[in-house]
Design a protein around this motif. Structure first.
Motif, PDB file in Angstrom:
ATOM      1  N   GLN A 107       4.420   5.701  -5.428  1.00 41.65           N
ATOM      2  CA  GLN A 107       4.452   5.741  -6.891  1.00 41.65           C
ATOM      3  C   GLN A 107       3.309   6.576  -7.485  1.00 41.65           C
ATOM      4  O   GLN A 107       3.153   6.660  -8.688  1.00 41.65           O
ATOM      5  CB  GLN A 107       4.409   4.316  -7.456  1.00 41.65           C
ATOM      6  N   GLN A 129       0.134   5.916  -7.256  1.00 39.61           N
ATOM      7  CA  GLN A 129      -0.935   5.057  -7.762  1.00 39.61           C
ATOM      8  C   GLN A 129      -2.198   5.113  -6.912  1.00 39.61           C
ATOM      9  O   GLN A 129      -3.214   4.549  -7.286  1.00 39.61           O
ATOM     10  CB  GLN A 129      -0.431   3.617  -7.881  1.00 39.61           C
ATOM     11  N   LYS A 137       2.482   1.746  -3.431  1.00 37.20           N
ATOM     12  CA  LYS A 137       1.525   2.356  -4.377  1.00 37.20           C
ATOM     13  C   LYS A 137       1.394   3.858  -4.104  1.00 37.20           C
ATOM     14  O   LYS A 137       1.329   4.661  -5.035  1.00 37.20           O
ATOM     15  CB  LYS A 137       0.144   1.705  -4.247  1.00 37.20           C
ATOM     16  N   GLN A 164       0.839  -1.207   0.000  1.00 36.01           N
ATOM     17  CA  GLN A 164       0.000   0.000   0.000  1.00 36.01           C
ATOM     18  C   GLN A 164       0.876   1.260   0.000  1.00 36.01           C
ATOM     19  O   GLN A 164       0.608   2.213  -0.715  1.00 36.01           O
ATOM     20  CB  GLN A 164      -0.924  -0.021   1.224  1.00 36.01           C
TER      21      GLN A 164
END
Length: 185
Positions: free
Chosen positions: A86, A88, A83, A80
């Motif tokens: 990044q 995301q 992400k 998590q």
């Protein structure tokens, strides 16, 4: 001659009332001691009634202008956080703390996270800036935000943003969700 002077004086003094007090009027108003005491009391009470929000400034973690920020609460999955780092996990709200005093930034940040929580927002972006100060010390707001978010009960983690979202001058903040509609994430 004396009688004339006395009668002239009496004539001139007709209608004049004798002074009842023996103090000169300096024009300066008398100090209202009860009002002064009330103001002093109110001032001391105001200091003591500072809003307690759980965010301490006792130990601020100094960070550099270009330092990347990263922190995750125990139990938050590495995937998590990866992400989040990044970019995301899309952020649904954004807050800019540029130019604010530390106290104003603190209050604004607290209210912003509370509002995001009410709206069930999962991720927000906080722009703290990274301005190098004139005195050569580290960025003030960035250091405080880094410290405050670690203490906030709704924050699961945060990381510096991608360059297109502010780089090391901003962070993505992952927030807890409350249990609405049976959802527990």
């Amino acid at each position: 001659m004396q009688d004339d002077d006395f009668s002239l004086f009496k004539t001139e003094m007709r209608g004049v009332k004798p002074i009842k007090h023996d103090r000169a009027d300096t024009g300066k108003p008398k100090t209202d001691r009860t009002r002064l005491a009330t103001l002093r009391q109110a001032a001391t009470e105001r200091v003591e009634s500072t809003k307690v929000d759980g965010l301490s400034d006792q130990f601020v973690i100094d960070v550099g202008a270009e330092d990347e920020l990263y922190w995750a609460r125990d139990g938050v999955q590495d995937g998590q956080m990866r992400k989040l780092k990044q970019g995301q996990v899309s952020f649904e709200g954004s807050l800019d703390l540029h130019g604010m005093t530390v106290e104003k930034a603190r209050d604004t940040l607290w209210e912003f996270i509370a509002e995001a929580n009410r709206l069930e927002i999962r991720c927000v972006r906080v722009t703290h800036g990274k301005a190098a100060r004139m005195d050569g010390k580290r960025p003030l707001i960035k250091s405080h935000v880094n410290t405050w978010l670690r203490q906030h009960p709704q924050v699961l983690g945060f990381t510096s943003c991608l360059p297109r979202h502010g780089g090391t001058g901003a962070i993505y903040v992952l927030l807890k969700r409350t249990m609405l509609d049976g959802r527990d994430e």
